[in-house]
Design a protein around this motif. Structure first.
Motif, PDB file in Angstrom:
ATOM      1  N   TYR A  63      23.030  22.830  10.397  1.00 48.15           N
ATOM      2  CA  TYR A  63      21.612  22.560   9.587  1.00 48.15           C
ATOM      3  C   TYR A  63      21.232  23.844   9.400  1.00 48.15           C
ATOM      4  O   TYR A  63      20.763  24.411   8.195  1.00 48.15           O
ATOM      5  N   PHE A  70      23.804  19.027   4.525  1.00 46.42           N
ATOM      6  CA  PHE A  70      23.111  17.642   5.092  1.00 46.42           C
ATOM      7  C   PHE A  70      22.737  16.694   3.753  1.00 46.42           C
ATOM      8  O   PHE A  70      21.911  16.064   4.276  1.00 46.42           O
ATOM      9  N   VAL A  73      23.094  13.176   3.747  1.00 46.69           N
ATOM     10  CA  VAL A  73      22.317  12.765   5.243  1.00 46.69           C
ATOM     11  C   VAL A  73      20.809  12.639   4.610  1.00 46.69           C
ATOM     12  O   VAL A  73      20.250  11.658   4.813  1.00 46.69           O
ATOM     13  N   CYS A 208      29.339  14.708   6.990  1.00 45.72           N
ATOM     14  CA  CYS A 208      28.038  13.988   6.242  1.00 45.72           C
ATOM     15  C   CYS A 208      28.229  13.030   5.167  1.00 45.72           C
ATOM     16  O   CYS A 208      27.701  12.231   4.893  1.00 45.72           O
TER      17      CYS A 208
END
Ligand SMILES: [Zn+2]
Length: 275
Positions: A63, A70, A73, A208
């Motif tokens: 991250y 991400f 997500v 992801c």
């Protein structure tokens, strides 16, 4: 990354149990009430379904280095929790702690070995609460073995692609209250190609994307349920040259007490009922 995250992974399971309104496993560490409060605020009706995606080795460093990775997500989740996983930071040890809420010296898996746990687990707690639960995982994986007391369904597939396909089938069939989906892709790549190689990073992006895909299937098919969704890796990894137990050269490892192995982010979200 110089600092260790503060929140022990032992708090995960009681937190999930409290959010969905069931008793935590016996002996599990306390819930994080601030997480419960946020998630309860997100869905006042309460949660009757859970989808947990367990992508292996997707450490917090990913991250920090590739935040855009991400987006698939983040777009489905509302809360990020920085956990500190346990030592040794290897898959069976970490998943055992994640789903029992106790430290390795208590659950008994303290090395890379995959016996069936004898302590009380999330899956036992779900069964006692009358929930239908299944794990979907690759063959020989920790997730396919250490929780297998024979009291709930475990679907074992030979590849990650088949795990993802099976998980989608199960969501569409709508027979389970709680699904845990284990994906091994990035872990394999970080070991055999290296955590930061183009192939390694491409695989991390794909993990992801798998979460996005699974949650999208939930949103299309579980329209009359409120689903708690989490993206919950076990540990991170780091670059290190070596030889695997099978005699193959490796370029990535984990298991050590360094922040890139220990720091993980879990993402919590809600897929709300739409009818
Ligand atoms: Zn690994």
């Amino acid at each position: 990354m110089t600092h260790y995250n503060k929140i022990s992974l032992t708090h995960f399971v009681a937190t999930v149990c409290k959010i969905i309104g069931i008793e935590k496993p016996q002996g599990a560490d306390t819930s994080m009430d601030w997480v419960c409060d946020v998630m309860e605020d997100m869905c006042k009706e309460g949660y009757d379904r859970v989808l947990i995606h367990n992508p292996d080795a997707m450490g917090m460093f990913l991250y920090e280095e590739f935040p855009d990775m991400f987006e698939p997500v983040l777009k489905h989740t509302q809360l990020t929790v920085p956990f500190r996983t346990v030592m040794p930071s290897v898959t069976p040890v970490c998943f055992a702690t994640m789903f029992t809420g106790v430290l390795p010296e208590v659950h008994g898996i303290q090395a890379y070995e995959k016996p069936v746990l004898t302590v009380d687990t999330f899956f036992d707690a779900l069964v006692r609460a009358g929930k239908k639960v299944a794990i979907v995982a690759t063959i020989h994986s920790s997730m396919s073995k250490i929780f297998d007391k024979g009291n709930f369904d475990i679907f074992i597939e030979d590849t990650e692609a088949n795990v993802v396909e099976k998980a989608q089938e199960l969501i569409i069939e709508d027979q389970y209250d709680v699904l845990c989906v284990y994906t091994i892709g990035y872990d394999k790549r970080e070991h055999y190609s290296g955590p930061h190689t183009p192939l390694g990073i491409a695989t991390a992006y794909r993990e992801c994307g798998i979460f996005d895909q699974l949650v999208s299937v939930v949103k299309r098919n579980w329209k009359n349920h409120n689903t708690l969704i989490t993206f919950s890796p076990d540990h991170g990894c780091h670059e290190e040259e070596g030889i695997s137990t099978k005699g193959v050269p490796v370029h990535g490892k984990h298991g050590s007490d360094r922040t890139v192995d220990i720091n993980i982010l879990h993402y919590f979200g809600v897929a709300r009922r739409t009818k």
